[in-house]
Design a protein around this motif. Structure first.
Motif, mmCIF file in Angstrom:
data_model
loop_
_atom_site.group_PDB
_atom_site.id
_atom_site.type_symbol
_atom_site.label_atom_id
_atom_site.label_comp_id
_atom_site.label_asym_id
_atom_site.label_seq_id
_atom_site.Cartn_x
_atom_site.Cartn_y
_atom_site.Cartn_z
ATOM 1 N N LYS A 14 0.827 -1.210 0.000
ATOM 2 C CA LYS A 14 0.000 0.000 0.000
ATOM 3 C C LYS A 14 0.867 1.268 0.000
ATOM 4 C CE LYS A 14 -2.072 -1.164 3.916
ATOM 5 N NZ LYS A 14 -1.539 -2.528 4.205
ATOM 6 N N ASP A 33 -0.535 5.243 9.148
ATOM 7 C CA ASP A 33 0.336 4.888 10.280
ATOM 8 C C ASP A 33 1.361 5.985 10.564
ATOM 9 O OD1 ASP A 33 -0.799 2.444 10.908
ATOM 10 O OD2 ASP A 33 0.488 1.331 9.536
ATOM 11 N N ARG A 57 -7.023 1.242 17.727
ATOM 12 C CA ARG A 57 -8.119 1.297 16.741
ATOM 13 C C ARG A 57 -8.941 2.569 16.879
ATOM 14 N NH1 ARG A 57 -5.994 -1.769 13.029
ATOM 15 N NH2 ARG A 57 -5.444 -3.821 13.832
ATOM 16 N N GLY A 79 -3.351 -1.883 7.548
ATOM 17 C CA GLY A 79 -3.929 -3.161 7.123
ATOM 18 C C GLY A 79 -5.249 -3.493 7.810
ATOM 19 N N ARG A 118 5.791 -4.642 13.192
ATOM 20 C CA ARG A 118 4.339 -4.806 13.212
ATOM 21 C C ARG A 118 3.929 -5.613 14.435
ATOM 22 N NH1 ARG A 118 5.549 -4.933 7.290
ATOM 23 N NH2 ARG A 118 4.093 -3.497 6.296
ATOM 24 N N LEU A 120 1.334 -6.956 15.517
ATOM 25 C CA LEU A 120 0.509 -8.163 15.391
ATOM 26 C C LEU A 120 1.336 -9.382 14.958
ATOM 27 C CD1 LEU A 120 -2.684 -6.725 13.632
ATOM 28 C CD2 LEU A 120 -2.379 -7.237 16.047
ATOM 29 N N ARG A 140 -10.540 -10.913 7.166
ATOM 30 C CA ARG A 140 -10.540 -9.532 6.667
ATOM 31 C C ARG A 140 -11.075 -9.389 5.238
ATOM 32 N NH1 ARG A 140 -5.094 -6.676 8.944
ATOM 33 N NH2 ARG A 140 -5.702 -6.671 11.137
#
Ligand code: S3P
Length: 175
Positions: A14, A33, A57, A79, A118, A120, A140
């Motif tokens: 992206k 971000d 979030r 993402g 990242r 996650l 997702r």
């Protein structure tokens, strides 16, 4: 007025594609971000550590509502952005949304190296990473596929491919 938001899984490109597209069109480029990091003077991993994913979030949604009001911009979302609250619907109302779609195998190749940035993905073995990508992509996908346009970016790897992707994107969006 041209407002384009790129969405898709981590590692789909992206930011890379968004930057290249913005350069070609002579428009300012924003990465959600990076914008969050500048605004809060914290890295994304720090925000996750201090406020948890829920806190992140909420911040992400607030900042999205700010940036997605700017006119004539290219914006790369995070993402997870489309998958929380009504963010996907909101983005579709504000912009031409494009899902940069890639296979779990390609995403794995791109993410193997950048795991530590990242939260996650941090600490996962290669096998755990592959499983996580497959599972979370499946969850997702129904959000991502609500984008107004979809472009398969599985072949994005070197300079020419980025250029080709930008060309395809311009054809797709007619810009
Ligand atoms: C996330 C993706 C990241 C960042 C955060 C959470 C996600 O953005 O927003 O680490 O939930 O997929 P990128 O897709 O730019 O890596």
């Amino acid at each position: 007025m041209t407002r384009i938001i790129l969405i898709g899984y981590m590692g789909a490109g992206k930011t890379t594609v968004g930057k290249a597209l913005a350069r070609e069109l002579g428009l300012p480029f924003y990465d959600l971000d990076w914008y969050i990091e500048e605004r809060f003077r914290r890295t994304i991993p720090q925000i996750f550590a201090e406020k948890g994913e829920d806190g992140f979030r909420r911040i992400e949604q607030n900042v999205l509502h700010e940036v997605a009001e700017f006119e004539d911009i290219i914006l790369s979302s995070g993402g997870g952005t489309p998958c929380f609250f009504d963010n996907m619907e909101y983005m579709n109302g504000q912009a031409m949304t494009v899902y940069l779609k890639a296979t779990p195998e390609i995403l794995f190749q791109h993410l193997k190296m950048g795991k530590t940035e990242r939260p996650l993905l941090k600490g996962k073995t290669d096998e755990e990473l592959m499983d996580f990508i497959r599972q979370s992509l499946a969850v997702r996908e129904p959000f991502y596929s609500q984008a107004r346009y979809t472009l398969d970016v599985s072949l994005l790897d070197d300079y020419n491919k980025i250029k080709d992707t930008v060309r395809l994107l311009r054809e797709l969006l007619n810009i």
